[in-house]
Design a protein around this motif. Structure first.
Motif, short mmCIF file in Angstrom:
data_model
loop_
_atom_site.label_atom_id
_atom_site.label_comp_id
_atom_site.label_asym_id
_atom_site.label_seq_id
_atom_site.Cartn_x
_atom_site.Cartn_y
_atom_site.Cartn_z
N LEU A 1 11.42 -29.81 -31.24
CA LEU A 1 11.22 -30.96 -32.13
C LEU A 1 9.78 -31.44 -32.04
N THR A 2 9.16 -31.62 -33.20
CA THR A 2 7.80 -32.16 -33.27
C THR A 2 7.85 -33.45 -34.08
N GLY A 3 7.26 -34.52 -33.50
CA GLY A 3 7.29 -35.81 -34.17
C GLY A 3 5.92 -36.29 -34.55
N CYS A 4 5.73 -37.61 -34.60
CA CYS A 4 4.46 -38.22 -34.99
C CYS A 4 3.37 -37.91 -33.96
N ALA A 5 2.16 -37.80 -34.43
CA ALA A 5 0.98 -37.59 -33.60
C ALA A 5 1.09 -36.32 -32.76
N GLY A 6 1.82 -35.33 -33.26
CA GLY A 6 1.91 -34.06 -32.57
C GLY A 6 2.80 -34.06 -31.34
N HIS A 7 3.51 -35.16 -31.13
CA HIS A 7 4.40 -35.20 -29.96
C HIS A 7 5.52 -34.17 -30.15
N SER A 8 5.76 -33.35 -29.11
CA SER A 8 6.78 -32.31 -29.22
C SER A 8 7.69 -32.32 -28.00
N ALA A 9 8.88 -31.81 -28.19
CA ALA A 9 9.86 -31.74 -27.09
C ALA A 9 10.81 -30.59 -27.36
N SER A 10 11.21 -29.93 -26.29
CA SER A 10 12.21 -28.87 -26.40
C SER A 10 13.57 -29.46 -26.05
N LEU A 11 14.48 -29.38 -26.99
CA LEU A 11 15.82 -29.88 -26.75
C LEU A 11 16.65 -28.83 -26.00
N SER A 12 17.73 -29.29 -25.45
CA SER A 12 18.60 -28.37 -24.72
C SER A 12 19.09 -27.27 -25.66
N PRO A 13 19.01 -26.01 -25.21
CA PRO A 13 19.49 -24.93 -26.09
C PRO A 13 21.01 -25.02 -26.26
N LEU A 14 21.45 -24.54 -27.39
CA LEU A 14 22.89 -24.53 -27.69
C LEU A 14 23.42 -23.11 -27.48
N LEU A 15 24.42 -22.97 -26.61
CA LEU A 15 25.07 -21.68 -26.42
C LEU A 15 26.07 -21.47 -27.55
N LEU A 16 25.85 -20.42 -28.33
CA LEU A 16 26.71 -20.17 -29.48
C LEU A 16 27.78 -19.12 -29.21
N ALA A 17 27.42 -18.04 -28.51
CA ALA A 17 28.41 -16.98 -28.33
C ALA A 17 27.96 -16.04 -27.22
N ARG A 18 28.93 -15.43 -26.60
CA ARG A 18 28.66 -14.37 -25.63
C ARG A 18 28.67 -13.03 -26.37
N ILE A 19 27.65 -12.22 -26.14
CA ILE A 19 27.56 -10.91 -26.79
C ILE A 19 28.59 -9.98 -26.16
N PRO A 20 29.46 -9.41 -26.95
CA PRO A 20 30.52 -8.57 -26.37
C PRO A 20 29.94 -7.32 -25.72
N ALA A 21 30.62 -6.89 -24.66
CA ALA A 21 30.25 -5.63 -24.02
C ALA A 21 30.51 -4.48 -24.99
N PRO A 22 29.72 -3.41 -24.91
CA PRO A 22 29.94 -2.29 -25.83
C PRO A 22 31.29 -1.63 -25.58
N VAL A 23 31.82 -1.04 -26.61
CA VAL A 23 33.11 -0.36 -26.53
C VAL A 23 32.86 1.13 -26.32
N ARG A 24 33.40 1.66 -25.26
CA ARG A 24 33.24 3.09 -25.00
C ARG A 24 34.20 3.88 -25.88
N PRO A 25 33.75 4.96 -26.47
CA PRO A 25 34.67 5.79 -27.27
C PRO A 25 35.79 6.35 -26.39
N GLN A 26 36.97 6.40 -26.94
CA GLN A 26 38.08 7.03 -26.24
C GLN A 26 38.00 8.54 -26.44
N LEU A 27 37.98 9.26 -25.35
CA LEU A 27 38.00 10.72 -25.40
C LEU A 27 39.44 11.21 -25.19
N THR A 28 39.73 12.36 -25.75
CA THR A 28 41.10 12.88 -25.72
C THR A 28 41.25 13.99 -24.70
#
Length: 488
Positions: free
Chosen positions: A143-170
């Motif tokens: 966030l950047t406000g008046c007179a160049g004042h800036s601040a980093s807000l707390s990040p928002l966790l949106l999702a966990r990246i799923p682990a890859p799926v291994r192909p099933q071998l026969t």
């Protein structure tokens, strides 16, 4: 990020506590998902509770991170109306960019009523890298406000990246053999005094040769689960003397060995089948072909052109006044006087636990189905499964199931060249289609991989149906790594 898109619906967005992530309406995708070699981000950004004032600017940046590595996607900028004018004037006068480099869009908020009037859909993707598996998708907010004042807000966790799926071998397990019939054979060069058929254990090398026959017979008799069906004895004699004499002599010599086995091991005479080759010209000819005989071609011509065996024997004697004949008599003929000993027997079916012991001590007693069931009893990446598959391939090298399973093992090791070799040997068997699909996937031909999975799934392959259902998330990056740790 190479590709990103912003979609605006009917209204504008406000607030810097805003921003929740949801699936795109109607598509059913999570906010972050794997698609082939890309990691895709699809967000619906909604308003929060805190308004953005006319003098403020909020930069919202999707970030992929696992705590050590990070990849930043194109940011979205929300700018108040006064702040927009200030930024535009600064850019005109001083060349200072109003927006961060690579910004996906700039949403200018001109009045507070807009705070609840727009939904923003963000779509982007980046190259997938292995470290992303299990990481997080977060929104970084500056966030950047008046007179160049800036601040980093707390990040928002949106999702966990799923682990890859291994192909099933026969791994294929064929149907069990209706009858497990096996045979073992040895060739013993049993010597007899010239012109005689009496078996003498102490004559020449007979002690060692008969010990080989004894060892095989005793081992099979001691196996309680084994049933001997037939013992085949085939006796061969050398060409010296007349054919009629050799016919009788070879028959008597085979009868001597049959009687020996009958008396020593109490084998019923009905269990034997005997045959003879009174004069083994075929073996003699093979020896002459590779020999250094000075008259080799003349001897071969006699063997090939003189049909009567007695006349043939006499013609060889005359070639160089008996010199070559005497050499054959001493160097070659003793090896022609031999016996082929073959035992044909039936084996019982073995449980997996019995197979576990026999795979080391007597793998030849196991059917391919028993070997494959044993392999299936071990974990996918275990050295035990790899070892059993290797034994099955050695004992049943031309069987489609064994070839498919060897290809499966090679794919698990990341060895696509070996996998393709084995799959080419079972190409006519549709049961190998799923593993062929995994091979195509590893070689980069995703279209063909999907086609193979589809065909295999249509034929009832649960592995192929799984691979098809998770096609975009399939990843094989750890195959080679696992093989080097556990399989080699």
């Amino acid at each position: 990020m190479k590709r990103n898109r912003i979609y605006r619906t009917s209204c504008l967005l406000a607030g810097y506590m805003l921003l929740s992530a949801a699936a795109l309406a109607g598509e059913g995708n999570p906010p972050v998902f794997r698609k082939g070699d890309r990691l895709c981000v699809e967000l619906t950004l909604g308003t929060g509770e805190t308004e953005l004032s006319a003098n403020e600017q909020l930069i919202v940046t999707p970030v992929i991170t696992d705590g050590k590595n990070r990849m930043t996607l194109a940011p979205v900028v929300f700018t108040g109306r006064i702040r927009q004018k200030v930024d535009e004037r600064r850019e005109r006068l001083y060349g200072t960019p109003a927006l961060p480099e690579g910004a996906a869009d700039n949403i200018v908020l001109r009045n507070r009523k807009q705070a609840s009037e727009e939904t923003l859909i963000y779509v982007g993707d980046v190259p997938y890298e292995p470290w992303m598996a299990g990481g997080d998708l977060v929104l970084q907010r500056d966030l950047t406000g008046c007179a160049g004042h800036s601040a980093s807000l707390s990040p928002l966790l949106l999702a966990r990246i799923p682990a890859p799926v291994r192909p099933q071998l026969t791994l294929l397990v064929p149907a069990e053999e209706p009858v497990k019939r096996r045979s073992e054979q040895i060739t013993a060069v049993v010597h007899f005094p010239q012109g005689r058929s009496v078996l003498l254990r102490g004559f020449a090398d007979n002690g060692r040769q008969l010990q080989r026959i004894d060892s095989l017979t005793a081992r099979l008799q001691e196996n309680d689960g084994l049933t001997i069906e037939k013992i085949y004895l085939k006796g061969y004699a050398s060409p010296e003397d007349t054919y009629a004499f050799n016919t009788k002599l070879s028959a008597n010599r085979v009868a001597s060995i049959r009687n020996y086995l009958h008396e020593r091991f109490a084998i019923p005479e009905s269990d034997f089948a005997t045959a003879t080759v009174p004069e083994d010209w075929d073996s003699l000819r093979r020896w002459i072909v590779v020999s250094d005989l000075p008259v080799r071609d003349e001897v071969l011509a006699v063997i090939d052109e003189v049909s009567d065996p007695d006349a043939r024997d006499a013609a060889i004697w005359k070639i160089d006044n008996g010199k070559t004949y005497l050499r054959l008599l001493h160097e070659v003929y003793p090896q022609l006087r031999r016996v082929d000993y073959r035992v044909e027997y039936l084996l019982p079916a073995f449980t997996t636990e019995q197979s576990r012991r026999l795979i080391e001590s007597g793998p030849g007693q196991l059917s391919l189905a028993e070997m494959c069931r044993l392999a299936a009893s071990y974990p996918e990446d275990s050295p035990e499964r790899a070892s059993v598959c290797a034994v099955a391939s050695a004992y049943y090298p031309d069987d489609p199931c064994a070839c498919n399973n060897s290809a499966m093992l090679a794919l698990r090791q990341g060895d696509t060249q070996t996998a393709r070799h084995y799959l080419s040997r079972c190409a006519d068997d549709p049961r190998s289609l799923n593993n062929l699909g995994v091979l195509c996937l590893m070689e980069g031909d995703r279209e063909k991989a999907r086609h193979c999975f589809t065909l295999a799934a249509d034929r009832g392959s649960a592995d192929a149906a799984y691979n098809l259902a998770h096609f975009d998330e399939l990843s094989y990056e750890d195959f080679g790594q696992r093989s080097s740790e556990n399989l080699l």
